[in-house]
Design a protein around this motif. Structure first.
Motif, PDB file in Angstrom:
ATOM      1  N   ARG A 124       0.838  -1.210   0.000  1.00  0.00           N
ATOM      2  CA  ARG A 124       0.000   0.000   0.000  1.00  0.00           C
ATOM      3  C   ARG A 124       0.870   1.257   0.000  1.00  0.00           C
ATOM      4  NH1 ARG A 124      -3.768  -3.409   2.667  1.00  0.00           N
ATOM      5  NH2 ARG A 124      -2.565  -3.356   4.595  1.00  0.00           N
ATOM      6  N   ILE A 125       1.988   1.204   0.735  1.00  0.00           N
ATOM      7  CA  ILE A 125       2.879   2.371   0.776  1.00  0.00           C
ATOM      8  C   ILE A 125       3.505   2.612  -0.599  1.00  0.00           C
ATOM      9  CG2 ILE A 125       5.044   3.258   1.729  1.00  0.00           C
ATOM     10  CD1 ILE A 125       4.337   1.881   4.368  1.00  0.00           C
ATOM     11  N   VAL A 126       3.978   1.536  -1.218  1.00  0.00           N
ATOM     12  CA  VAL A 126       4.599   1.682  -2.542  1.00  0.00           C
ATOM     13  C   VAL A 126       3.588   2.252  -3.537  1.00  0.00           C
ATOM     14  CG1 VAL A 126       5.533   0.382  -4.506  1.00  0.00           C
ATOM     15  CG2 VAL A 126       6.372  -0.078  -2.182  1.00  0.00           C
ATOM     16  N   LYS A 127       2.354   1.778  -3.458  1.00  0.00           N
ATOM     17  CA  LYS A 127       1.329   2.284  -4.382  1.00  0.00           C
ATOM     18  C   LYS A 127       0.997   3.758  -4.093  1.00  0.00           C
ATOM     19  CE  LYS A 127      -2.347  -0.214  -5.278  1.00  0.00           C
ATOM     20  NZ  LYS A 127      -2.591  -0.237  -6.725  1.00  0.00           N
ATOM     21  N   ALA A 128       0.924   4.102  -2.819  1.00  0.00           N
ATOM     22  CA  ALA A 128       0.632   5.503  -2.466  1.00  0.00           C
ATOM     23  C   ALA A 128       1.760   6.406  -2.969  1.00  0.00           C
ATOM     24  CB  ALA A 128       0.479   5.641  -0.950  1.00  0.00           C
ATOM     25  N   TRP A 129       3.000   5.955  -2.770  1.00  0.00           N
ATOM     26  CA  TRP A 129       4.147   6.719  -3.271  1.00  0.00           C
ATOM     27  C   TRP A 129       4.064   6.825  -4.796  1.00  0.00           C
ATOM     28  CZ3 TRP A 129       8.047   5.267  -6.670  1.00  0.00           C
ATOM     29  CH2 TRP A 129       9.104   6.174  -6.791  1.00  0.00           C
ATOM     30  N   GLY A 130       3.719   5.719  -5.435  1.00  0.00           N
ATOM     31  CA  GLY A 130       3.689   5.666  -6.891  1.00  0.00           C
ATOM     32  C   GLY A 130       2.647   6.585  -7.507  1.00  0.00           C
ATOM     33  N   ALA A 173       2.050   9.566  -6.719  1.00  0.00           N
ATOM     34  CA  ALA A 173       2.626  10.899  -6.900  1.00  0.00           C
ATOM     35  C   ALA A 173       3.889  10.860  -7.762  1.00  0.00           C
ATOM     36  CB  ALA A 173       2.960  11.501  -5.531  1.00  0.00           C
ATOM     37  N   ALA A 174       4.338   9.666  -8.117  1.00  0.00           N
ATOM     38  CA  ALA A 174       5.593   9.556  -8.874  1.00  0.00           C
ATOM     39  C   ALA A 174       5.364   9.843 -10.354  1.00  0.00           C
ATOM     40  CB  ALA A 174       6.180   8.152  -8.703  1.00  0.00           C
ATOM     41  N   GLY A 175       6.445  10.184 -11.032  1.00  0.00           N
ATOM     42  CA  GLY A 175       6.378  10.420 -12.467  1.00  0.00           C
ATOM     43  C   GLY A 175       6.067   9.133 -13.218  1.00  0.00           C
ATOM     44  N   ALA A 218      11.677  11.324 -19.393  1.00  0.00           N
ATOM     45  CA  ALA A 218      11.487  10.787 -18.041  1.00  0.00           C
ATOM     46  C   ALA A 218      10.254  11.391 -17.384  1.00  0.00           C
ATOM     47  CB  ALA A 218      12.726  11.069 -17.187  1.00  0.00           C
ATOM     48  N   GLY A 219       9.759  10.697 -16.378  1.00  0.00           N
ATOM     49  CA  GLY A 219       8.622  11.196 -15.616  1.00  0.00           C
ATOM     50  C   GLY A 219       9.000  12.436 -14.828  1.00  0.00           C
ATOM     51  N   ARG A 220       7.998  13.107 -14.328  1.00  0.00           N
ATOM     52  CA  ARG A 220       8.228  14.337 -13.561  1.00  0.00           C
ATOM     53  C   ARG A 220       7.916  14.075 -12.094  1.00  0.00           C
ATOM     54  NH1 ARG A 220      10.630  15.559 -17.138  1.00  0.00           N
ATOM     55  NH2 ARG A 220      10.076  16.586 -19.073  1.00  0.00           N
ATOM     56  N   ASP A 221       8.934  14.040 -11.277  1.00  0.00           N
ATOM     57  CA  ASP A 221       8.748  13.974  -9.828  1.00  0.00           C
ATOM     58  C   ASP A 221      10.059  14.427  -9.188  1.00  0.00           C
ATOM     59  OD1 ASP A 221      10.514  11.705  -9.484  1.00  0.00           O
ATOM     60  OD2 ASP A 221       8.869  10.349  -9.961  1.00  0.00           O
ATOM     61  N   PRO A 222      10.055  14.702  -7.886  1.00  0.00           N
ATOM     62  CA  PRO A 222      11.274  15.246  -7.269  1.00  0.00           C
ATOM     63  C   PRO A 222      12.497  14.335  -7.421  1.00  0.00           C
ATOM     64  CG  PRO A 222       9.390  15.635  -5.837  1.00  0.00           C
ATOM     65  CD  PRO A 222       8.905  14.742  -6.949  1.00  0.00           C
ATOM     66  N   GLY A 223      12.304  13.028  -7.349  1.00  0.00           N
ATOM     67  CA  GLY A 223      13.444  12.123  -7.494  1.00  0.00           C
ATOM     68  C   GLY A 223      14.080  12.244  -8.865  1.00  0.00           C
TER      69      GLY A 223
END
Lengths: 293, 293
Positions: A46-52, A54-56, B55-60
């Motif tokens: 669930r954490i990885v998905k929540a992080w994902g 917002a990820a690019g 690439a995707g857009r995120d802080p990382g």
């Protein structure tokens, strides 16, 4: 004399591929994706998905999330000689690149087959001392994901060597998380999957890496493998593809529990005739599995 | 007894910050960003930018690209005791997170100051044998980027320890690329910057890491630092912030060339009175710098 990585690329590119090899590869894709799916229902999942969320969006990020999710349940495949779980790194990388490149099924499965080969052959060479501190799936994973991604990107052998060089220089992942039961293991698989994708993508743009990343005096074996066996990388060239030597777990639990599960299933039809069942096992199985939560 | 990482977080959080410290931090931001800008005009810089466009857009991902670009010119800052270039890892991570969190200037500069501190103090402990195979900026960088990113994300000390644990388990970067002159060094800075950002973001979601990542029997020092000096992490607590002990290059070239540049500038007004200039220097300077392209 060409470097070990160059020889490995030559070897893999020359190895004949039969339809049966590709058919077998599809089993490992299915096994990995089932693990990916099931991993989503866990707390780290669930954490990885929540992080994902917002990820690019790019293949590396997709490989990261798939890789992390696939290596949560402890139910993924195992290549014994390298003590690695190749599926949770190679399959995510191949899935991410196959989607972005629109590869056909044959190319996709070829990438899986070759990715397993690179990861397992290098993993077979790291030696037992490496495993004492380093998580082989994490450290050898980038070679597998780079090979799979590079295959889907159509890298020529020279660019593939650069990709593998930059995969190896991203090799990371320590067992220390076990002391506190931290979640790092899932991160290891995700980052290993992503590292190879990024290395292969950069190589497609002309970014160079070290051809001698494995055997060089400042390379992976010198830095992290006190009892490396470099010759193992190319040993037994006539063995089938290493994917065939990788096992899929029949039950989604630690291997130590499988004999008891098999016995229970055989006895199940007669269970109304039992008053009591006692299971005996060996010490290592008790240490790892006698841990009801 | 709390772990070394826990003690480091306690130490950094308790260390007084003066306005002069933050003002000084802004110099390092400017120096790093000038390097970022100039790195774009190089061949590896063009590749990183081309890759970044897809690439995707995120802080990382932003930290990755800024980090890679900043560590191309060899003109970035240097912390001698750790043999690291903290600016090319910490500043990109802080810039990426400051943008996404909308942090004010004081919080941003505080993140820089603390990120330098974590990276330099851990780098001072890795020992000289580590540097023989590992690129300290790459291996210690994730601790700095995680601390900077974690500060901007407002992590509490417990979550910061998890972030640092997962930064350390991503520690990577081998010198082997030097043998062929490959471009991996830029990748090292980029991935180190990104690794800390990802570790801090995951920690903000509750993802756990190893508190004993530094000193544990399967941790960073045990795996990669044969002559680690763990006590160096907390040694000399009354020293100024390590950022003050980091030098900025006055000229954009190898340090070995600087005395000759200083001399040439002093002599320049009188150049019409010279027939010939001979510069003598020591062996190491010739080895590194006598390489006109």
């Amino acid at each position: 004399m060409s470097s070990l990585t160059e020889q490995l690329v030559q070897f893999i590119e020359a190895k004949p591929i039969a339809d049966a090899d590709l058919a077998k590869a599809s089993d490992y894709v299915l096994d990995a994706l089932a693990n990916t799916r099931a991993g989503q229902s866990t707390e780290p999942g669930r954490i990885v998905k929540a992080w994902g969320e917002a990820a690019g969006r790019d293949p590396g990020r997709e490989a990261f999330q798939l890789g992390a999710l696939t290596h949560i349940l402890e139910a993924d495949d195992l290549h014994r000689k390298s003590v690695t779980h190749p599926g949770c790194v190679v399959v995510p990388a191949a899935c991410a690149l196959a989607r972005s490149t629109g590869a056909d099924g044959r190319t996709f499965l070829t990438a899986i087959l070759k990715g397993f080969e690179a990861m397992c052959r290098i993993g077979a060479a790291v030696g037992p001392a490496h495993y004492r501190t380093w998580h082989n799936t994490a450290t050898c994973g980038p070679f597998g994901s780079a090979y799979a991604a590079g295959t889907l990107l159509g890298l020529d052998p020279r660019a593939m060597v650069h990709a593998l060089g930059n995969a190896g220089t991203q090799s990371a992942g320590l067992w220390e998380f076990i002391a506190s039961g931290a979640m790092s293991k899932h991160l290891h698989a995700g980052r290993a999957a992503e590292a190879g994708v990024v290395a292969a993508e950069l190589a497609a743009h002309g970014f160079t890496g070290a051809p001698s990343i494995l055997e060089g005096p400042r390379g992976f074996f010198a830095a992290a493998c006190p009892d490396a066996d470099p010759e193992a990388v190319l040993r037994a060239p006539d063995e089938p593809w290493q994917l065939h030597l990788t096992s899929i777990k029949p039950w989604p639990s630690c291997r130590h529990t499988h004999p008891a599960i098999d016995a229970a299933l055989e006895l199940a039809p007669h269970v109304d005739r039992f008053r009591k069942v006692e299971a005996w096992t060996y010490r290592a199985a008790i240490d790892v599995c006698d841990n009801v939560q």
